[in-house]
Design an enzyme around this catalytic site. Structure first.
Site, PDB file in Angstrom:
ATOM      1  N   GLU A  48     -33.680 -24.183  59.322  1.00 51.04           N
ATOM      2  CA  GLU A  48     -34.213 -23.452  60.480  1.00 51.04           C
ATOM      3  C   GLU A  48     -35.632 -23.003  60.178  1.00 51.04           C
ATOM      4  O   GLU A  48     -35.848 -22.131  59.334  1.00 51.04           O
ATOM      5  CB  GLU A  48     -33.348 -22.235  60.813  1.00 51.04           C
ATOM      6  CG  GLU A  48     -33.907 -21.401  61.956  1.00 51.04           C
ATOM      7  CD  GLU A  48     -33.215 -20.061  62.133  1.00 51.04           C
ATOM      8  OE1 GLU A  48     -33.808 -19.179  62.791  1.00 51.04           O
ATOM      9  OE2 GLU A  48     -32.095 -19.886  61.618  1.00 51.04           O
ATOM     10  N   ARG A  52     -42.605 -18.097  63.426  1.00 52.62           N
ATOM     11  CA  ARG A  52     -43.283 -16.851  63.060  1.00 52.62           C
ATOM     12  C   ARG A  52     -44.655 -17.102  62.442  1.00 52.62           C
ATOM     13  O   ARG A  52     -45.314 -16.159  62.012  1.00 52.62           O
ATOM     14  CB  ARG A  52     -42.422 -16.051  62.067  1.00 52.62           C
ATOM     15  CG  ARG A  52     -41.055 -15.671  62.603  1.00 52.62           C
ATOM     16  CD  ARG A  52     -40.271 -14.888  61.580  1.00 52.62           C
ATOM     17  NE  ARG A  52     -38.874 -14.732  61.953  1.00 52.62           N
ATOM     18  CZ  ARG A  52     -37.956 -14.139  61.196  1.00 52.62           C
ATOM     19  NH1 ARG A  52     -38.302 -13.658  60.008  1.00 52.62           N
ATOM     20  NH2 ARG A  52     -36.705 -14.052  61.603  1.00 52.62           N
ATOM     21  N   LYS A 136     -25.634 -17.109  67.386  1.00 51.15           N
ATOM     22  CA  LYS A 136     -26.207 -16.409  66.246  1.00 51.15           C
ATOM     23  C   LYS A 136     -25.911 -14.925  66.437  1.00 51.15           C
ATOM     24  O   LYS A 136     -26.045 -14.401  67.553  1.00 51.15           O
ATOM     25  CB  LYS A 136     -27.717 -16.660  66.203  1.00 51.15           C
ATOM     26  CG  LYS A 136     -28.497 -15.823  65.204  1.00 51.15           C
ATOM     27  CD  LYS A 136     -29.975 -16.185  65.283  1.00 51.15           C
ATOM     28  CE  LYS A 136     -30.820 -15.332  64.366  1.00 51.15           C
ATOM     29  NZ  LYS A 136     -32.237 -15.765  64.348  1.00 51.15           N
TER      30      LYS A 136
END
Length: 218
Positions: A48, A52, A136
């Site tokens: 993943e 960011r 999630k």
């Protein structure tokens, strides 16, 4: 049941590929392939890459194009626009920290699966209403940890989670031992200093140790 037959890969397939999903914040494009190879050498194939950093989309594209065997996805996807951007970059799945109906619907129309993030029962119910059953749980440790997820299994026995946030090798067993948790996400596999020193072997060794430790819980 799966949310859509258009998805090339189903969330349950991704969750079943391994008990640990590394959450990657990669600043430099040139580090992308070495980090991915180090993780794969340690026994992890699902990656993943979070959105960011300024180079995140290029990092995803780099891994997707140069390591086709890697199941590379995008994290921190927050709206339909960024969802389309990660699809265009070559991501094979997307993960969001939370959910909106707009994002859920956009993903349903795509060929790339979304694993939406939830932090409350209301958000979970919104996702279920849209046909999702793999989520999630974020930020896991801050919102009740394993005890919270275990409690959710009562009213929602058919929902499967990948908790992320504050999870490491010391506490991952609390989560992986739960029947409604298929895998966990964590950033500890790729320490900042290992990347700075380009110590890819260290990342591989950390990954091997984590994968081995996880076997007692799955």
């Amino acid at each position: 049941m799966t949310v859509t037959t258009n998805w090339q890969t189903q969330p349950q397939e991704i969750f079943a590929m391994g008990p640990i999903v590394p959450v990657l914040v990669i600043e430099n494009i040139e580090d992308a392939v070495p980090i991915a190879n180090a993780l794969i050498a340690g026994g992890i194939n699902v990656l993943e890459v979070t959105l960011r950093t300024d180079n995140a989309l290029q990092v995803i594209s780099e891994i997707a194009s140069k390591i086709p065997s890697a199941m590379v996805g995008a994290g921190t996807v927050t709206n339909p626009e960024t969802f389309q951007q990660v699809v265009d970059a070559g991501a094979k799945f997307a993960i969001s920290p939370g959910l909106t109906k707009e994002l859920l619907e956009a993903a349903k129309a795509s060929t790339v699966p979304l694993i939406p993030g939830i932090a409350s029962i209301s958000e979970l119910m919104t996702g279920i209403d849209c046909g999702y059953d793999h989520f999630k749980f974020f930020p896991a440790e801050a919102i009740g940890g394993a005890k919270a997820i275990k409690s959710i299994s009562g009213p929602f026995p058919n929902i499967t989670f990948c908790p992320t946030g504050g999870i490491n090798q010391d506490n991952m067993g609390n989560y992986l031992s739960l029947k409604n948790v298929a895998c966990i996400g964590g950033s500890w596999l790729v320490p900042d200093d290992a990347v700075a020193n380009k110590d890819w072997h260290r990342i591989t060794e950390i990954t091997k140790a984590a994968v081995e430790a996880s076997k007692q819980f799955v």
